[in-house]
Design an enzyme around this catalytic site. Sequence first.
Site, PDB file in Angstrom:
ATOM      1  CG  ASN A   4      -0.300  -0.429   2.491  1.00 22.28           C
ATOM      2  OD1 ASN A   4       0.203  -1.546   2.570  1.00 22.28           O
ATOM      3  ND2 ASN A   4      -0.287   0.423   3.490  1.00 22.28           N
ATOM      4  CD  GLN A  45      -3.912   0.067  -1.484  1.00 23.38           C
ATOM      5  OE1 GLN A  45      -4.197   0.616  -2.554  1.00 23.38           O
ATOM      6  NE2 GLN A  45      -4.286   0.574  -0.314  1.00 23.38           N
ATOM      7  CB  THR A  86     -28.419  -6.980   9.510  1.00 21.03           C
ATOM      8  OG1 THR A  86     -29.172  -7.552  10.578  1.00 21.03           O
ATOM      9  CG2 THR A  86     -29.346  -6.641   8.357  1.00 21.03           C
ATOM     10  CB  CYS A 104       1.478   5.230  16.102  1.00 22.88           C
ATOM     11  SG  CYS A 104       2.375   6.626  16.742  1.00 22.88           S
TER      12      CYS A 104
END
Length: 378
Positions: A147, A175, A231, A319
């Site tokens: 990515n 990706q 659902t 982070c």
Amino acid sequence: MTLIQKSSNIYFDHNSTTPLNQEVWAPLFNLVDQPMNPSAVHDHGRISKSVIENAREHILDALHADKNDYQVVFTSCATEANNLALKGLDGYRVFTTSIEHPSVFNVVGEGIIPVKDSGVIDLDALEQLCKSLNGGKFLASVMAVNNETGVIQPITEAAEIVHKYGGLIHSDAVQAFGKIHFEISNLDMVTISSHKIGGPFGAAALVARKSLPLNPLLEGGGQENRLRSGTHNSFSIYAFGLAANIAIKNIENFASQTQRLREYIESELLKIAPDAIIYGKNANRIPNTTSITMPNVPNETQIIHFDLHGFSVSAGSACSSNRLALPRVQMSMGYPEKVARTSIRISLGISNTMEQAKKFVDCWRKLYETVNNKKKVA
Ligand code: PLP
């Protein structure tokens, strides 16, 4: 009701998420006022079920997956699909590479398959590892495209090695799917996502061999062949199927549009700063992505500068403390932390233009020259 103001920034962060494809809007808005629970046994439910099954077909077709061998398990996001793949098999030793997305890397806990300085995984190391397991049950998770760098991984070869030693292979193809020609081929499980290919948030899928003894992460109503209770998000799943179908048809167009701009940006930035590093430059990469350093300029400074000047680009994952996380991907390619922390990712989309690329190059040059000329004077 107050409407939220939209950003006027130029968007160069398509690997993070994409705008909803306009071709998906009309069919989606045609349904959004409908109560769509496919588990219900009435006309509304039947229509919803047909919508979900239609999306399932699109996904299987897009991956060239044989419906007799593979099933699609719709999940809420790719993170969930990766977790299902990695935690769903009892008694398997799981290992992965050093460059995976955190939704794989942090689940496995470590990435023991290294990459070379090109950003491509080391197949010899993978083979040694598989051999050392002496026939025990194991699952290898190897991403199809990174990515951050956009480097395409030799996933078919990796699968051959893993199978030779009796293991199973999962690939996070988030990706790759919809950006390059990507087929399920000899893989046992694959993760794909809707919002990276012009579909909405809230839908992703784990496509897995039917023969695998997968256990669900969630207990409940037993939807998705008991593998994903809850659902269905029918709208997002429907639009995911449509977006997948459109993205696959547009692959060549996506490649020619984005690659042209990427080549321009990379060559201009290298003219300004010949010592800038483009990660994986000589490897096979998806056409829209570049991960590049701006020598001597921390990526946090770059991101603020670009944002203030009207560009949305990315500098790797934040982070929990909101600071940028260690640039693990670039560091595992052998670059020191100090250099890796000067990298940003530009990920282009089909609607980006040459004019935007030129503006970006100018903006990049201004910051680079300001910082590096000051350094020379000091
Ligand atoms: N895998 C890869 C390669 C990704 O790039 C991403 C998101 O950036 C994910 C998984 C996780 O996707 P999500 O956050 O939508 O669950």
